[in-house]
Design a protein around this motif. Sequence first.
Motif: not given
Length: 364
Positions: A267-273, A280-291, A352-354
Motif C-alpha cells: 500500500a505504498g509503504l516500505s515494510i522492513p523484512t 515472495k513474502v506474506e505480510v500479516m497484520i491483525r485487524p484489531h491492532r490497526i488504529t 499500526w505498530l511496526m
Amino acid sequence: MLHVPVTGSSESAAGEGFLSVRGLNKRYGDFIAVDNLDLDLPKGELVAFLGPSGCGKTTSLRMIAGLVPATSGRIVVGGRDLTTVEPYRRDMGLVFQSYALFPHMSIAENVAFGLKMRKVGRAETEQRVREAISMVRLTGKESHRPAQLSGGQQQRVALARALVIRPSILLLDEPLSNLDAKLRDEMRNEIRDIQQRLGITAIFVTHDQAEALTMCDKVAVMNAGRLEQLGTPVELYEKPQSPFVASFIGRTNRFAAVAKNGAAELAGLSIPTPAGMTGKVEVMIRPHRITLSAPADGAPCHAVEGVVTRSIFAGDILQYEVVAHGATFLVEQGTAAHERPLEQGSPVRLHWLMSDTYVFGAAA
Ligand SMILES: Nc1ncnc2c1ncn2[C@@H]1O[C@H](COP(=O)(O)OP(=O)(O)OP(=O)(O)O)[C@@H](O)[C@H]1O
Ligand SMILES: [Mg+2]
C-alpha cells in the motif's frame, strides 16, 4: 559439585518433560499421517492439539495411548519408555468424543470398569468410584444407565471413568464437540478445574481455537501431520512462527508482497523484512491492532491513507473494510458509547505498530 535448582520457568526446560515424544511417525502406505512429532510436556500441564480436520491430532493421541502402533519414534512418560508397552499398561486415561460408555452397565459400573480390570479390591473400588462420581457432580445417579443421562452427564461419566484409575496422563479427544454451546462452556471450566485440582498432565484434542486458547497452558498447532508450533496461547498469538499459525490463531490481514533489499512494498509503504529474505513474502497484520489515530506514545508505526468501503456494527466491535493504495484492510475497533460508526466513503488514516507487522517467506 553442588547442583542448585533454578526456580521459575525451569520446569519447561528444553528437552525435559514428564511426557516426552521423540520423532513420532505414522505412515499409511505412502501417506504420512504424523510426521516426526517431538513434544515435551511438563507434569501438571494441559496442552491442546489444535489443527484442521485430518492434520493428525487423533492419530498422535492414539499413538501416545498405544491404540495405534507408531511407524517409528519414542514415547517416554516419567522416565519410563512406553513405546512398546501395551495400552492398558500405559496408565493413561482416555475420553472420546462419542463417550463410549457401556449401555447395559450402570453409571457406577461404568466408572468402576478400569478398576475391575486392574483387580483393585472391592472396598477401595467403591470408595474411588464414589469420589470420581462426586468429582464430576453426578452423585445420586450411580444406578442410572447411560441412556437415562443427558449428553453432558454422559461425558462426565466418561471423564470419571478415565480419572478413577488415577492415570499418569489424561488424553481427551474432542470430548466436547457433541455438546451444545452452553454446556460446552461449562464442561470446559469443569475439566480445567479438575485437571488443575488433581495436578494431572493432559492432552486435549480440538479443532476449536477458542477452546484451545482459553483452556490450555500450551497449544500444539498441527498442520498436515506436522507440529507447526508449540507455545503458550500468548506466544502463538503474538509470535507466530509461520503464516499457517498466524492465520489459524486469531484473525489476520494477509497481503502478498515481494521482498527486495530489506523491504517489501505494501500500500505504498516500505515494510522492513527480516535479514536475507528475498522474493515472495506474506505480510500479516491483525485487524484489531490497526488504529485510526497515531499511537500516543510515539511508538514506531506504519501509517496509510484510505477510504472506508464497508462499515459493520457488530455490538462490541466495529468492523471496517478500508481500501488504501489498492490494498484492502480489515480493521476492527472496540465500540464506545455515543460513538457513531464511520460511514462508507469516509476518509481514514490507518496506523499500526511496526512490531505488529509480521513478514513471512511465502511457501513455495
Ligand atoms: N487407518 C487409517 N488408514 C489410512 N489413513 C488414515 C487412517 N487413520 C487416519 N488416516 C488418515 O490420517 C490423517 C490424520 O487423521 P486423524 O484422524 O489423526 O486426523 P484429525 O486431526 O484427528 O482430524 P479430525 O479433526 O477430523 O478428527 C487423515 O488424513 C486420515 O484420513
Ligand atoms: Mg480426530
